[in-house]
Design a protein around this motif. Structure first.
Motif, PDB file in Angstrom:
ATOM      1  N   TRP A 135       0.804  -1.217   0.000  1.00  0.00           N
ATOM      2  CA  TRP A 135       0.000   0.000   0.000  1.00  0.00           C
ATOM      3  C   TRP A 135       0.841   1.273   0.000  1.00  0.00           C
ATOM      4  CZ3 TRP A 135      -4.538   0.008  -1.812  1.00  0.00           C
ATOM      5  CH2 TRP A 135      -5.389  -1.090  -1.637  1.00  0.00           C
ATOM      6  N   ARG A 136       2.036   1.226   0.604  1.00  0.00           N
ATOM      7  CA  ARG A 136       2.863   2.433   0.596  1.00  0.00           C
ATOM      8  C   ARG A 136       3.273   2.801  -0.819  1.00  0.00           C
ATOM      9  NH1 ARG A 136       8.847   1.723   3.155  1.00  0.00           N
ATOM     10  NH2 ARG A 136       9.047   3.793   2.205  1.00  0.00           N
ATOM     11  N   TRP A 137       3.465   1.794  -1.692  1.00  0.00           N
ATOM     12  CA  TRP A 137       3.832   2.090  -3.069  1.00  0.00           C
ATOM     13  C   TRP A 137       2.600   2.316  -3.941  1.00  0.00           C
ATOM     14  CZ3 TRP A 137       8.119   3.707  -2.066  1.00  0.00           C
ATOM     15  CH2 TRP A 137       9.113   2.992  -1.416  1.00  0.00           C
ATOM     16  N   ALA A 138       1.545   1.548  -3.705  1.00  0.00           N
ATOM     17  CA  ALA A 138       0.336   1.697  -4.520  1.00  0.00           C
ATOM     18  C   ALA A 138      -0.254   3.104  -4.391  1.00  0.00           C
ATOM     19  CB  ALA A 138      -0.701   0.647  -4.107  1.00  0.00           C
ATOM     20  N   LEU A 139      -0.161   3.698  -3.217  1.00  0.00           N
ATOM     21  CA  LEU A 139      -0.760   5.015  -2.984  1.00  0.00           C
ATOM     22  C   LEU A 139       0.016   6.156  -3.627  1.00  0.00           C
ATOM     23  CD1 LEU A 139      -1.892   4.646   0.741  1.00  0.00           C
ATOM     24  CD2 LEU A 139      -3.342   4.674  -1.302  1.00  0.00           C
ATOM     25  N   VAL A 140       1.303   5.943  -3.913  1.00  0.00           N
ATOM     26  CA  VAL A 140       2.103   7.052  -4.452  1.00  0.00           C
ATOM     27  C   VAL A 140       2.520   6.837  -5.902  1.00  0.00           C
ATOM     28  CG1 VAL A 140       2.976   7.642  -2.167  1.00  0.00           C
ATOM     29  CG2 VAL A 140       4.279   6.078  -3.609  1.00  0.00           C
ATOM     30  N   ALA A 141       2.172   5.704  -6.504  1.00  0.00           N
ATOM     31  CA  ALA A 141       2.617   5.420  -7.870  1.00  0.00           C
ATOM     32  C   ALA A 141       2.108   6.462  -8.859  1.00  0.00           C
ATOM     33  CB  ALA A 141       2.158   4.018  -8.283  1.00  0.00           C
ATOM     34  N   VAL A 142       0.801   6.698  -8.883  1.00  0.00           N
ATOM     35  CA  VAL A 142       0.232   7.668  -9.829  1.00  0.00           C
ATOM     36  C   VAL A 142       0.694   9.088  -9.538  1.00  0.00           C
ATOM     37  CG1 VAL A 142      -1.911   8.690 -10.687  1.00  0.00           C
ATOM     38  CG2 VAL A 142      -1.750   6.211 -10.374  1.00  0.00           C
ATOM     39  N   PRO A 143       0.667   9.575  -8.274  1.00  0.00           N
ATOM     40  CA  PRO A 143       1.194  10.930  -8.014  1.00  0.00           C
ATOM     41  C   PRO A 143       2.630  11.126  -8.476  1.00  0.00           C
ATOM     42  CG  PRO A 143      -0.059  10.164  -6.121  1.00  0.00           C
ATOM     43  CD  PRO A 143       0.054   9.002  -7.056  1.00  0.00           C
ATOM     44  N   LEU A 144       3.471  10.108  -8.304  1.00  0.00           N
ATOM     45  CA  LEU A 144       4.860  10.246  -8.734  1.00  0.00           C
ATOM     46  C   LEU A 144       4.983  10.307 -10.253  1.00  0.00           C
ATOM     47  CD1 LEU A 144       7.097   8.029  -6.407  1.00  0.00           C
ATOM     48  CD2 LEU A 144       7.446  10.429  -7.002  1.00  0.00           C
ATOM     49  N   LEU A 145       4.203   9.503 -10.952  1.00  0.00           N
ATOM     50  CA  LEU A 145       4.232   9.541 -12.413  1.00  0.00           C
ATOM     51  C   LEU A 145       3.771  10.905 -12.934  1.00  0.00           C
ATOM     52  CD1 LEU A 145       2.820   5.979 -13.176  1.00  0.00           C
ATOM     53  CD2 LEU A 145       5.131   6.784 -13.703  1.00  0.00           C
ATOM     54  N   LEU A 146       2.726  11.450 -12.322  1.00  0.00           N
ATOM     55  CA  LEU A 146       2.238  12.780 -12.719  1.00  0.00           C
ATOM     56  C   LEU A 146       3.267  13.861 -12.415  1.00  0.00           C
ATOM     57  CD1 LEU A 146      -1.488  12.550 -11.536  1.00  0.00           C
ATOM     58  CD2 LEU A 146      -0.608  12.404 -13.881  1.00  0.00           C
ATOM     59  N   LEU A 147       3.938  13.751 -11.249  1.00  0.00           N
ATOM     60  CA  LEU A 147       4.962  14.731 -10.884  1.00  0.00           C
ATOM     61  C   LEU A 147       6.132  14.675 -11.857  1.00  0.00           C
ATOM     62  CD1 LEU A 147       5.975  16.831  -8.821  1.00  0.00           C
ATOM     63  CD2 LEU A 147       7.054  14.940  -7.579  1.00  0.00           C
ATOM     64  N   ALA A 148       6.533  13.470 -12.258  1.00  0.00           N
ATOM     65  CA  ALA A 148       7.630  13.333 -13.212  1.00  0.00           C
ATOM     66  C   ALA A 148       7.284  13.992 -14.546  1.00  0.00           C
ATOM     67  CB  ALA A 148       7.956  11.857 -13.410  1.00  0.00           C
ATOM     68  N   GLN A 149       6.056  13.783 -15.002  1.00  0.00           N
ATOM     69  CA  GLN A 149       5.626  14.387 -16.262  1.00  0.00           C
ATOM     70  C   GLN A 149       5.587  15.906 -16.163  1.00  0.00           C
ATOM     71  OE1 GLN A 149       5.210  13.133 -19.219  1.00  0.00           O
ATOM     72  NE2 GLN A 149       4.524  15.067 -20.106  1.00  0.00           N
ATOM     73  N   TRP A 150       5.139  16.410 -15.037  1.00  0.00           N
ATOM     74  CA  TRP A 150       5.002  17.861 -14.850  1.00  0.00           C
ATOM     75  C   TRP A 150       6.348  18.550 -14.706  1.00  0.00           C
ATOM     76  CZ3 TRP A 150       4.759  20.811  -9.849  1.00  0.00           C
ATOM     77  CH2 TRP A 150       4.440  22.155 -10.073  1.00  0.00           C
ATOM     78  N   VAL A 151       7.271  17.964 -13.947  1.00  0.00           N
ATOM     79  CA  VAL A 151       8.547  18.615 -13.651  1.00  0.00           C
ATOM     80  C   VAL A 151       9.600  18.316 -14.716  1.00  0.00           C
ATOM     81  CG1 VAL A 151      10.448  18.765 -11.994  1.00  0.00           C
ATOM     82  CG2 VAL A 151       8.085  18.636 -11.179  1.00  0.00           C
ATOM     83  N   PRO A 197       9.925  13.785 -19.185  1.00  0.00           N
ATOM     84  CA  PRO A 197      10.938  12.885 -19.746  1.00  0.00           C
ATOM     85  C   PRO A 197      10.462  12.226 -21.037  1.00  0.00           C
ATOM     86  CG  PRO A 197       9.770  11.783 -17.988  1.00  0.00           C
ATOM     87  CD  PRO A 197       9.236  13.187 -18.027  1.00  0.00           C
ATOM     88  N   ASP A 198      11.413  11.707 -21.769  1.00  0.00           N
ATOM     89  CA  ASP A 198      11.117  10.861 -22.921  1.00  0.00           C
ATOM     90  C   ASP A 198      10.823   9.473 -22.355  1.00  0.00           C
ATOM     91  OD1 ASP A 198      11.016   9.277 -25.148  1.00  0.00           O
ATOM     92  OD2 ASP A 198      12.916   9.978 -26.003  1.00  0.00           O
ATOM     93  N   TRP A 199       9.549   9.139 -22.197  1.00  0.00           N
ATOM     94  CA  TRP A 199       9.175   7.903 -21.524  1.00  0.00           C
ATOM     95  C   TRP A 199       9.666   6.672 -22.275  1.00  0.00           C
ATOM     96  CZ3 TRP A 199       8.012   8.052 -16.668  1.00  0.00           C
ATOM     97  CH2 TRP A 199       7.381   9.185 -16.129  1.00  0.00           C
ATOM     98  N   ARG A 200       9.758   6.766 -23.596  1.00  0.00           N
ATOM     99  CA  ARG A 200      10.287   5.625 -24.348  1.00  0.00           C
ATOM    100  C   ARG A 200      11.746   5.372 -23.982  1.00  0.00           C
ATOM    101  NH1 ARG A 200       7.934   6.179 -30.571  1.00  0.00           N
ATOM    102  NH2 ARG A 200       5.697   5.970 -30.019  1.00  0.00           N
ATOM    103  N   ALA A 201      12.513   6.468 -23.855  1.00  0.00           N
ATOM    104  CA  ALA A 201      13.916   6.323 -23.458  1.00  0.00           C
ATOM    105  C   ALA A 201      14.022   5.796 -22.035  1.00  0.00           C
ATOM    106  CB  ALA A 201      14.635   7.668 -23.575  1.00  0.00           C
ATOM    107  N   VAL A 202      13.128   6.255 -21.169  1.00  0.00           N
ATOM    108  CA  VAL A 202      13.134   5.782 -19.789  1.00  0.00           C
ATOM    109  C   VAL A 202      12.850   4.284 -19.740  1.00  0.00           C
ATOM    110  CG1 VAL A 202      11.944   5.911 -17.563  1.00  0.00           C
ATOM    111  CG2 VAL A 202      12.511   8.009 -18.799  1.00  0.00           C
ATOM    112  N   LEU A 203      11.834   3.859 -20.468  1.00  0.00           N
ATOM    113  CA  LEU A 203      11.436   2.453 -20.437  1.00  0.00           C
ATOM    114  C   LEU A 203      12.442   1.536 -21.112  1.00  0.00           C
ATOM    115  CD1 LEU A 203       7.586   2.771 -21.044  1.00  0.00           C
ATOM    116  CD2 LEU A 203       8.798   2.327 -18.900  1.00  0.00           C
ATOM    117  N   ARG A 204      13.322   2.107 -21.967  1.00  0.00           N
ATOM    118  CA  ARG A 204      14.378   1.274 -22.537  1.00  0.00           C
ATOM    119  C   ARG A 204      15.363   0.820 -21.453  1.00  0.00           C
ATOM    120  NH1 ARG A 204      13.963   4.548 -27.359  1.00  0.00           N
ATOM    121  NH2 ARG A 204      15.499   6.047 -26.573  1.00  0.00           N
TER     122      ARG A 204
END
Length: 298
Positions: free
Chosen positions: A36-52, A55-62
């Motif tokens: 639950w500690r990770w499930a609760l922050v997964a989406v907020p962190l992804l949104l924060l990464a996109q906002w700040v 990133p090139d998500w394709r490059a990240v996922l490589r």
């Protein structure tokens, strides 16, 4: 220099995790709290990464193999081992074993990265470790001879080995820090979900458990891992690892805020820990110009 501030805040948040996490064990299992500690922050962190960072998500996922390994080590593995240990051992023993983490990271970095701290760096590590022992034993260092190791201590030994590997591998990851943290959290959530569902992991049904989970999700999970990964972009693993000694100082402060007395050995030990961190950081700063000059020549 933002990295030292990030490392201090990360260790502060993790210090609270020891206290709050142990309280959460009264109403949750290690698997429930970890999931639950990770499930609760997964989406907020992804949104924060996109906002700040945008990133090139394709490059990240490589970089998914390295990110998956880091997620399994630092987010799933270390956390499960930590909470499992807190269910079987005292905070004193767990903190004492955690205090060995900086020295362990130095040794691992020597073999894996070729990092070799100089005399000042070793002095800083020694001062920090001695300060930790002074705080934990209340000035009576002979108490160390009477500590016995059970399953909880063995789990903590496994936890610090896992964290050492996480710190060293994360240092070499060429992915934006927030995006890297967010993807690792998402991977931990997805990988733990089938096990959590099979085990019937549910949200806490008590006020104490709910507040504990809220703290663990916001500060040790969202804040500390984000700050730690940001700091590792410009800090060597051995230097970052030495900051973990500050957790016993913060634990002493938390104890004081909770109304419990603080002793002279705790104050002296805290000063030694801070001195050790400063010495290690000083050594790092004095080497940076030479390293920059060497880079310019190559």
């Amino acid at each position: 220099m933002r990295a030292p501030l990030y490392l201090v805040l990360a260790t502060l948040f993790w210090s609270g995790n020891f206290v709050v996490g142990q309280a959460a064990m009264r109403s949750m299992t290690p698997l429930e709290l970890t999931f639950w500690r990770w499930a609760l922050v997964a989406v907020p962190l992804l949104l924060l990464a996109q906002w700040v960072e945008r990133p090139d998500w394709r490059a990240v996922l490589r970089r998914w193999p390295t990110l998956l390994l880091l997620s399994a080590l630092g987010l799933s593995g270390y956390t499960l081992l930590l909470y499992s240990a807190l269910a079987h051992t005292s905070a004193l023993n767990a903190s004492l074993i955690t205090a060995a983490n900086p020295a362990l990271i130095v040794v691992m970095a020597m073999f894996m990265l070729g990092d070799r701290p100089g005399p000042v760096g070793w002095l800083g590590i020694a001062l920090g470790l001695f300060g930790v022992l002074l705080v934990l034993t209340g000035g009576d260092l002979q108490q160390i001879l009477h500590l016995s190791f059970n399953m909880g201590e063995l789990l903590m030994l496994g936890a610090i080995v896992v964290w050492g590997l996480y710190t060293i591998i994360a240092r070499r990851l060429d992915v934006p820090a927030i995006a890297a943290t967010a993807v690792q959290v998402a991977m931990a959530t997805i990988s733990l979900m089938p096990v959590a569902l099979a085990a019937g992991a549910g949200l806490p049904d008590t006020a104490e458990g709910a507040w504990s989970l809220a703290y663990v999700a916001l500060f040790p999970s969202f804040g500390a891992f984000l700050l730690w990964n940001l700091a590792l972009k410009s800090t060597a693993p051995a230097v970052a690892g030495n900051y973990l000694n500050l957790m016993v100082v913060f634990t002493a402060v938390i104890t004081l805020l909770l109304g419990m007395p603080i002793t002279v050995p705790q104050i002296l030990g805290g000063l030694l820990v801070i001195s050790g961190v400063l010495l290690t950081g000083m050594k790092r700063r004095t080497r940076q110009p030479a390293m920059a000059e060497q880079s310019a020549r190559t």
